[in-house]
Design a protein around this motif. Structure first.
Motif: not given
Ligand code: OXD
Ligand code: MN
Length: 591
Positions: A330-333, A346-350
């Motif tokens: 979420p922090d753009g890393t 949480e994140a977005l996967d590939w």
């Protein structure tokens, strides 16, 4: 220097076939990088990462079916099939041009065609080769900018000549059924359509610097190899350069960027990086073998990269890096399996889908990659762009083998070393499409990259050895041996320097060894284990060679060599027979 006339004519010819809306000639300038990056962001090809935390870094998500090299769609299109050999897929040049030509027809309609001049090898080196890639992928252009010396430098190098590899690439429909990677080595030409993946689409890398270059190297008396290049500085201040061939995703990048363990650093050892994937090797006037890294960047496997496994890579990829198919926080890393940080909540996967640690799938693709400038590597050698290259003391052949192959052994002679390379086999990884973990023969780690008949290639290696007054010593290494519990026996990573130390000792005529049926094996105490928690019994397991295993291995080698028929060099056959005699001698001793 003006643009070569041959390039202008070829661009016009390809434009007539592919009918792009626009043609952009790339010059390699900073202004161009900024402009193309902005365009890529606008088109959604690149996602800007957090520019405070990761300056100059971007994320690219590929088509989900376009994540690795497509070996079954890769062809060597020589006039005769036997020139390509059973190690390659072969297609007659006319048929290949027809098949791929039909797909290239109008493939760039509505798109921009970029003209990307690039140099493989340092500017000013007589050994460097020029290429021009025509592509409709802005992602390819931005990656080529990192991986090669791209832009006007090429026209200066060519001084008006047309001696460049013609590299034609189009994303086509990104359809695996309409994908081909065709090599025409006799015409110094490559055509690739239907994929944007690095190994299929950055045509300077596997296509030019390995497949076409290996073909040219045979004609011109040099070798193009799938090898890292590193330098080890000893406490005495001597520098030894070492090349290592390992199949894809077997740790070449980690080894090339090795950081000495505390004890070794305190003793005065230092390791320098020169290249992590490709080496061009030539006999020098001094009778030694000299190596140049033709690339300017690293296209490395991301998962598993951390401050523990590869701190130099972590620094290298902290800025100005293109990430492909990793997870986005979420922090753009970015994040991947094996990252320093624990899994994000949480994140977005590939693929850009919401992901949590409970998700059944991995966040980053196992073959997700970074593209980063080599100059950013903290351990980059001051010699890495040396036009004549560096002289090589040792060559390593390594692969992933849980059993059978000891941690390290040394070939008895150059011919025996070539045999060790020719019999290299490894458990498969995610770098190529297909099943992971299956044993496959991968001679010199070049099976997917040798641009001609592998039997002739071994013959070329043998002939080249005759030209060397002081040939490098050849070693087989295996960091991946496991114990009965299935765990790796050797700690690997930085500790691999301890194995390199023995190799250097051997190059200097030192280093304790026992002659076994396989070759020279270090004695248990010859590998420096000071400060390392590896017991005598584990060391014995690491160095153990089992005769019955090798009876089996010999049989597998025979089956493999049979595929090359009469073309197999006599000396390779002799090495195989002599290993068989040594194994059976060893067996008899114990009967
Ligand atoms: C690579 C590979 O990308 O070998 O280097 O697949
Ligand atoms: Mn590689």
């Amino acid at each position: 220097m003006p643009i070569s006339e041959g390039a202008k004519a070829w661009v016009a010819e390809v434009a007539a076939l592919t009918t792009p809306d626009k043609i952009v000639w790339c010059d390699g300038s900073e202004e161009e990088r900024v402009r193309l990056t902005e365009e890529a962001v606008k088109d959604g090809v690149l996602i800007p990462l957090n520019q405070d935390k990761m300056p100059g870094c971007y994320l690219h998500r590929s088509h989900p079916s376009d994540v690795a090299r497509s070996e079954h769609l890769t062809f060597i299109c020589t006039p005769r099939a036997d020139e390509a050999g059973s190690n390659n897929n072969w297609m007659a040049p006319a048929e290949a041009r027809d098949k791929a030509g039909a797909l290239f027809k109008n493939s760039m309609k509505g798109r921009t065609m970029y003209v990307v001049p690039f140099l493989m090898g340092p500017a000013g080196s007589a050994f460097s080769k020029a290429g021009v890639e025509l592509t409709d992928s802005i992602y390819v252009v931005l990656n080529m900018r990192i991986m090669t010396r791209m832009g006007n430098v090429v026209w200066d190098h060519l001084k008006g000549s047309n001696d460049f590899t013609k590299c034609l690439h189009s994303l086509g429909e990104l359809d695996p059924d309409k994908r081909y990677i065709m090599h025409f080595p006799q015409d110094n030409e490559v055509w690739s359509i239907g994929s944007g993946y690095g190994g299929n689409a950055l045509l300077g890398k596997k296509c030019l610097a390995l497949r076409v270059a290996s073909y040219l190297g045979r004609q011109q008396g040099w070798l193009a190899e799938h090898m890292l290049i590193l330098g080890v500085q000893t406490p005495k201040g001597d520098l030894h350069y070492i090349c290592g061939a390992f199949p894809s995703a077997c740790g070449k990048t980690n080894l090339a960027m090795l950081v000495p363990p505390k004890e070794q650093a305190a003793k005065g050892y230092k390791v320098w990086t020169l290249g992590d994937d490709i080496a061009w090797l030539r006999p020098g006037e001094d009778g030694r073998l000299w190596a140049v890294n033709p690339e300017a960047g690293f296209f490395g496997v991301v998962p598993g990269t951390s401050s523990k496994t590869n701190p130099n890579a972590m620094t290298t990829i902290a800025k100005n890096t293109i990430y492909t198919n990793v997870a986005l926080r979420p922090d753009g890393t970015v994040w991947w399996e094996g990252h320093d940080d624990p899994a994000p909540k949480e994140a977005l996967d590939w693929q850009g889908r919401p992901w949590t640690p409970d998700s059944p799938e991995r966040a980053a693709h196992p073959n997700s990659r970074f593209t980063a400038p080599a100059a950013q590597c903290p351990s980059i050698s001051p010699e890495w762009e040396n036009p004549p290259g560096v002289p090589i003391s040792a060559i390593l052949f390594g692969a992933r083998r849980q059993r059978v192959v000891p941690l390290i052994y040394q070939a008895l002679t150059w011919e025996h070393g070539v045999f060790l390379g020719a019999t290299l086999s490894s458990e498969t990884t995610a770098a190529a499409a297909g099943k992971v973990g299956v044993l496959r023969r991968d001679p010199m780690a070049m099976l997917p990259f040798c641009g001609y008949n592998m039997a002739d290639y071994w013959g070329h290696w043998l002939k080249l050895g005759d030209k060397l007054k002081s040939p490098p010593k050849i070693f087989r290494v295996n960091w991946f041996r496991t114990g009965e519990n299935g765990k790796f026996l050797w700690p690997g990573y930085g500790e691999n320097l301890r194995v390199l130390q023995w190799i250097i000792d051997r190059c200097e005529g030192l280093g304790e060894a026992e002659k076994s049926f396989l070759g020279y094996i270090p004695t248990r105490r010859a590998i420096d284990r000071s400060g390392l928690d590896v017991s005598d019994s584990v060391m014995d397991q690491l160095l153990h060679v089992d005769r019955i295993d090798w009876v089996d291995a010999l049989y597998g080698q025979s089956l493999f060599f049979e595929k090359f028929g009469d073309r197999l060099p006599e000396s390779i056959r002799e090495q195989h027979e002599s290993l068989a005699r040594r194994v059976s001698g060893a067996l008899q001793q114990f009967e």
